[in-house]
Design an enzyme around this catalytic site. Structure first.
Site, mmCIF file in Angstrom:
data_model
loop_
_atom_site.group_PDB
_atom_site.id
_atom_site.type_symbol
_atom_site.label_atom_id
_atom_site.label_comp_id
_atom_site.label_asym_id
_atom_site.label_seq_id
_atom_site.Cartn_x
_atom_site.Cartn_y
_atom_site.Cartn_z
ATOM 1 N N ASN A 151 0.864 -1.180 0.000
ATOM 2 C CA ASN A 151 0.000 0.000 0.000
ATOM 3 C C ASN A 151 0.904 1.235 0.000
ATOM 4 O OD1 ASN A 151 -1.790 2.053 0.525
ATOM 5 N ND2 ASN A 151 -2.342 1.362 2.591
ATOM 6 N N LYS A 167 0.198 4.302 -0.294
ATOM 7 C CA LYS A 167 -0.405 5.518 0.273
ATOM 8 C C LYS A 167 -0.117 6.695 -0.675
ATOM 9 C CE LYS A 167 -0.230 3.313 4.754
ATOM 10 N NZ LYS A 167 -0.120 3.415 6.207
ATOM 11 N N HIS A 172 -9.480 1.435 4.876
ATOM 12 C CA HIS A 172 -8.200 1.585 5.589
ATOM 13 C C HIS A 172 -8.392 2.567 6.743
ATOM 14 C CE1 HIS A 172 -4.086 2.715 6.459
ATOM 15 N NE2 HIS A 172 -3.737 1.576 5.896
ATOM 16 N N GLU A 194 -6.778 4.965 7.726
ATOM 17 C CA GLU A 194 -6.557 6.374 7.377
ATOM 18 C C GLU A 194 -7.791 6.965 6.682
ATOM 19 O OE1 GLU A 194 -2.800 5.710 5.434
ATOM 20 O OE2 GLU A 194 -1.973 5.181 7.391
ATOM 21 N N GLU A 252 -5.616 -4.728 10.557
ATOM 22 C CA GLU A 252 -4.581 -3.728 10.794
ATOM 23 C C GLU A 252 -4.872 -2.995 12.096
ATOM 24 O OE1 GLU A 252 -2.654 -2.725 6.694
ATOM 25 O OE2 GLU A 252 -4.050 -1.173 7.303
ATOM 26 N N GLY A 273 2.289 2.250 10.934
ATOM 27 C CA GLY A 273 3.323 3.271 10.784
ATOM 28 C C GLY A 273 4.050 3.602 12.075
ATOM 29 N N SER A 325 3.201 -2.035 10.361
ATOM 30 C CA SER A 325 4.645 -2.124 10.605
ATOM 31 C C SER A 325 5.250 -3.483 10.240
ATOM 32 C CB SER A 325 4.961 -1.742 12.060
ATOM 33 O OG SER A 325 4.588 -0.399 12.303
#
Ligand code: G2H
Length: 256
Positions: free
Chosen positions: A10, A12, A102, A104, A172, A178, A218
């Site tokens: 991904n 991003k 996701h 985000e 996730e 991250g 991560s």
């Protein structure tokens, strides 16, 4: 169990279309390495929308063994939705997959469980395989335990999904995204098993047995093998480490 492992990158908001072409070409060279066995591992990249046409052209013309998809799509197929991208357009660009929900998107764009479910339907209307992302925040973990929020998010996302649908689930944990602080393989397995139980309940044994559940948060070359040893973890959704060619190729070589 015969689920093809999926290693998904991904990107991003990183890499423009020229950088994408260079990256995908080098990734293909790296995967075309006689010393390593990639047989039976599917590698996919998820570039920004503006890169997809270039990636499609490269993958098709050079017959590269790399799948690709988008990071999001509109719940609508067409109409007055400024700035949105339709699943129909993604299907025409030969995307196989689309990431949906996701964290985000959920956090920064206020995507609710209902929006996620509508986007899953939009993907399925166009024969795109949705990668449905679920995961709990650190606060959720403290308050509700490890599986409650991801399980509730998956149930909501599957509203209206039938057992004929081809889907992928990505677990996730938001606290692992991250942050450099990945979940342990044990933690990932515990939630993946709970998610598979939801698939059994809502879609039946056969679909649950063939549906891939990825871990994300991560993931790097140094920790992928531990996740892949878990019986209910069938691959990874990789963010930061997917932008480093050698690191991503090493993740795809998790078997060695
Ligand atoms: C989770 C993941 C990719 P990272 O967002 O979806 O990113 O690997 O950077 O934690």
């Amino acid at each position: 169990l015969n689920r093809t492992p999926l290693i998904a990158g991904n990107w991003k908001l990183n890499l423009d279309h020229l950088q994408a072409i260079a990256f995908v070409q080098k990734l293909a060279w790296s995967l075309d390495d006689a010393k390593h066995d990639f047989a039976g591992v599917e590698v996919a990249v998820f570039p920004p929308f503006t890169d997809l046409r270039s990636v499609q052209t490269l993958v098709a013309s050079d017959k590269l063994p790399i799948a690709f998809g988008a990071q999001d799509l509109s719940a609508h197929d067409s109409g007055a939705y400024t700035g949105e991208i339709s699943g129909a357009f993604l299907a025409k660009l030969e995307c196989s997959y689309v990431i949906i929900g996701h964290s985000e998107r959920r956090t920064l764009h206020n995507e609710t469980d209902e929006v996620v479910a509508a986007k899953v339907q939009a993907a399925l209307r166009h024969s795109l395989v949705p990668i449905i992302c679920v995961g709990e925040t650190a606060e959720d973990l403290e308050t509700h335990g490890p599986s409650a929020v991801p399980v509730a998010q998956l149930r909501a996302a599957l509203a209206g999904v039938t057992s004929a649908a081809d889907i992928v689930v990505a677990y996730e944990p938001v606290w692992a995204i991250g942050s450099g602080q990945a979940a342990t393989p044990d933690q990932a397995e515990q939630v993946a098993a709970a998610l598979r139980a939801v698939l059994v309940e809502l879609l039946g044994d056969d679909v649950a047995a063939k549906t891939r559940i990825l871990y994300g948060g991560s993931v790097k070359a140094a920790n992928i093998a531990g996740f892949m040893r878990e019986p209910n973890v069938d691959g990874a959704l990789v963010g930061g480490a997917s932008l480093d060619l050698d690191e991503f190729a090493s993740i795809a070589r998790f078997k060695q």
